[in-house]
Scaffold this active site. Structure first.
Site, PDB file in Angstrom:
ATOM      1  N   ASN A  21       0.914  -1.084   0.067  1.00  0.00           N
ATOM      2  CA  ASN A  21       0.015  -0.019   0.071  1.00  0.00           C
ATOM      3  C   ASN A  21       0.836   1.257   0.031  1.00  0.00           C
ATOM      4  OD1 ASN A  21      -2.328   1.789   1.084  1.00  0.00           O
ATOM      5  ND2 ASN A  21      -0.800   1.873   2.798  1.00  0.00           N
TER       6      ASN A  21
ATOM      7  N   THR B 246      -7.442  11.004   3.776  1.00  0.00           N
ATOM      8  CA  THR B 246      -6.783  10.466   4.744  1.00  0.00           C
ATOM      9  C   THR B 246      -5.613  11.459   4.980  1.00  0.00           C
ATOM     10  OG1 THR B 246      -4.863   9.938   2.872  1.00  0.00           O
ATOM     11  CG2 THR B 246      -6.453   8.382   3.164  1.00  0.00           C
TER      12      THR B 246
ATOM     13  N   TYR C  19       2.896  10.313 -10.755  1.00  0.00           N
ATOM     14  CA  TYR C  19       1.619   9.432 -10.068  1.00  0.00           C
ATOM     15  C   TYR C  19       0.886   8.651 -11.015  1.00  0.00           C
ATOM     16  CZ  TYR C  19      -1.829   8.273  -6.348  1.00  0.00           C
ATOM     17  OH  TYR C  19      -2.502   7.785  -5.449  1.00  0.00           O
TER      18      TYR C  19
ATOM     19  N   ILE D 203      -9.933   9.620  -1.401  1.00  0.00           N
ATOM     20  CA  ILE D 203     -10.341   8.965   0.086  1.00  0.00           C
ATOM     21  C   ILE D 203      -9.889   9.967   1.012  1.00  0.00           C
ATOM     22  CG2 ILE D 203     -10.111   6.913   1.531  1.00  0.00           C
ATOM     23  CD1 ILE D 203     -11.477   6.014  -0.982  1.00  0.00           C
TER      24      ILE D 203
END
Ligand SMILES: NC(=O)c1ccc[n+]([C@@H]2O[C@H](COP(=O)([O-])OP(=O)(O)OC[C@H]3O[C@@H](n4cnc5c(N)ncnc54)[C@H](O)[C@@H]3O)[C@@H](O)[C@H]2O)c1
Length: 250
Positions: free
Chosen positions: A88, A190, A155, A188
């Site tokens: 991850n 985070t 990315y 998401i």
């Protein structure tokens, strides 16, 4: 769902990795919390132990072969085997045109997001083969499937690479009882994007990009990874599974 399985989670000191590590423990797995940051990683392992599970912190930078090798060796020494992995750990670059991207920015993103996953599998797979096989989920992103994330070309490239690498690994080990899949979340919230999303305008814009008109949660990603690593997904390999509120269906 993961009873007594030994699972390695990279980048488990915060965000999606931390949430997944806690979820795996809740599902009965013994969890190796692999991260660079000692105190944050230890806190996650301690939390798992306090909740009645088994967690151990192992310090490693996934971009460094010697550290990844030693992390996997440490897990096998501690638990006797490695069954599952969630690779991850990842970073993004400062937003900007690809013509402004520095070689250092490019190398950092590729080293952690793509080489880090290859290095992780390079040592995880032999460990899994030496027992009964295993399962791996690699972190990609919606930006592994589309390039709508303007200004993050490294990315986007690294995440597309992760999907290719996942397919190659899945095919190479399909008949050796190792399943390899990728998970592709949309935005998401985070710690990694907390600052940007704390701006209400950015948050509203982010929601508007997703057909469900909301962002996903760390739990929704962790749950998907948990299922992919479980026997419930026993015939699924080589896939990039979107957790994106229909983002890539557009
Ligand atoms: N949050 C999102 O919107 C989103 C969407 C799609 C994919 N992702 C990916 O999910 C993963 C987790 O991100 P997050 O949002 O939870 O962010 P985060 O910043 O909270 O977590 C990233 C984790 O990776 C660790 N890490 C970074 N470089 C590392 C290295 N070289 N070695 C070991 N660990 C390292 C960090 O310390 C941190 O624990 C990343 O790969 C990210 O690209 C995030």
């Amino acid at each position: 769902m993961l009873d007594n399985k030994v699972v390695m989670v990279t980048g488990a000191s915060s965000g999606i990795g931390r949430t997944a590590a806690l979820r795996f423990a809740d599902c009965g797995a013994k969890v190796a919390v692999v991260a660079r940051r000692q105190s944050e990683g230890e806190a996650v392992a301690n939390q798992i132990n306090q909740l009645g599970g088994t967690g151990v912190f192992i310090k490693a930078d996934v971009a460094k072969e010697v550290e990844v090798k030693s992390a996997v060796e440490c897990i096998v020494e501690k638990f006797g085997r490695l069954d599952l992995a969630f690779n991850n750990a990842g970073v993004s670059e400062p937003i900007g045109s690809l013509t402004e991207l520095t070689e250092a920015n490019w190398n950092r993103v590729m080293d952690i997001n793509l080489k880090g996953i290859w290095l992780s599998m390079k040592y995880q797979i032999p460990a899994m083969l030496s027992s009964t096989g295993g399962g791996i989920v690699n972190m990609s992103s919606i930006y592994g499937q589309v390039a709508t994330g303007m200004g993050v070309s490294a990315y986007v490239s690294s995440n597309h690479g992760v999907i290719g690498l996942t397919k190659a690994a899945a095919l190479e080990y399909a008949d050796k009882n190792i399943r390899v899949n990728a998970v592709c979340p949309a935005w998401i919230p985070t710690p990694g994007n907390e600052e940007a999303l704390s701006n209400p305008d950015v948050m509203e814009y982010a929601k508007s990009l997703h057909p469900m008109r909301r962002l996903g949660t760390q739990n929704e990603v962790a749950e998907t990874v948990c299922w992919l690593l479980s026997e419930s997904a026993s015939y699924i390999s080589g896939q990039a599974i979107s957790v994106d509120g229909a983002y890539t269906a557009q």
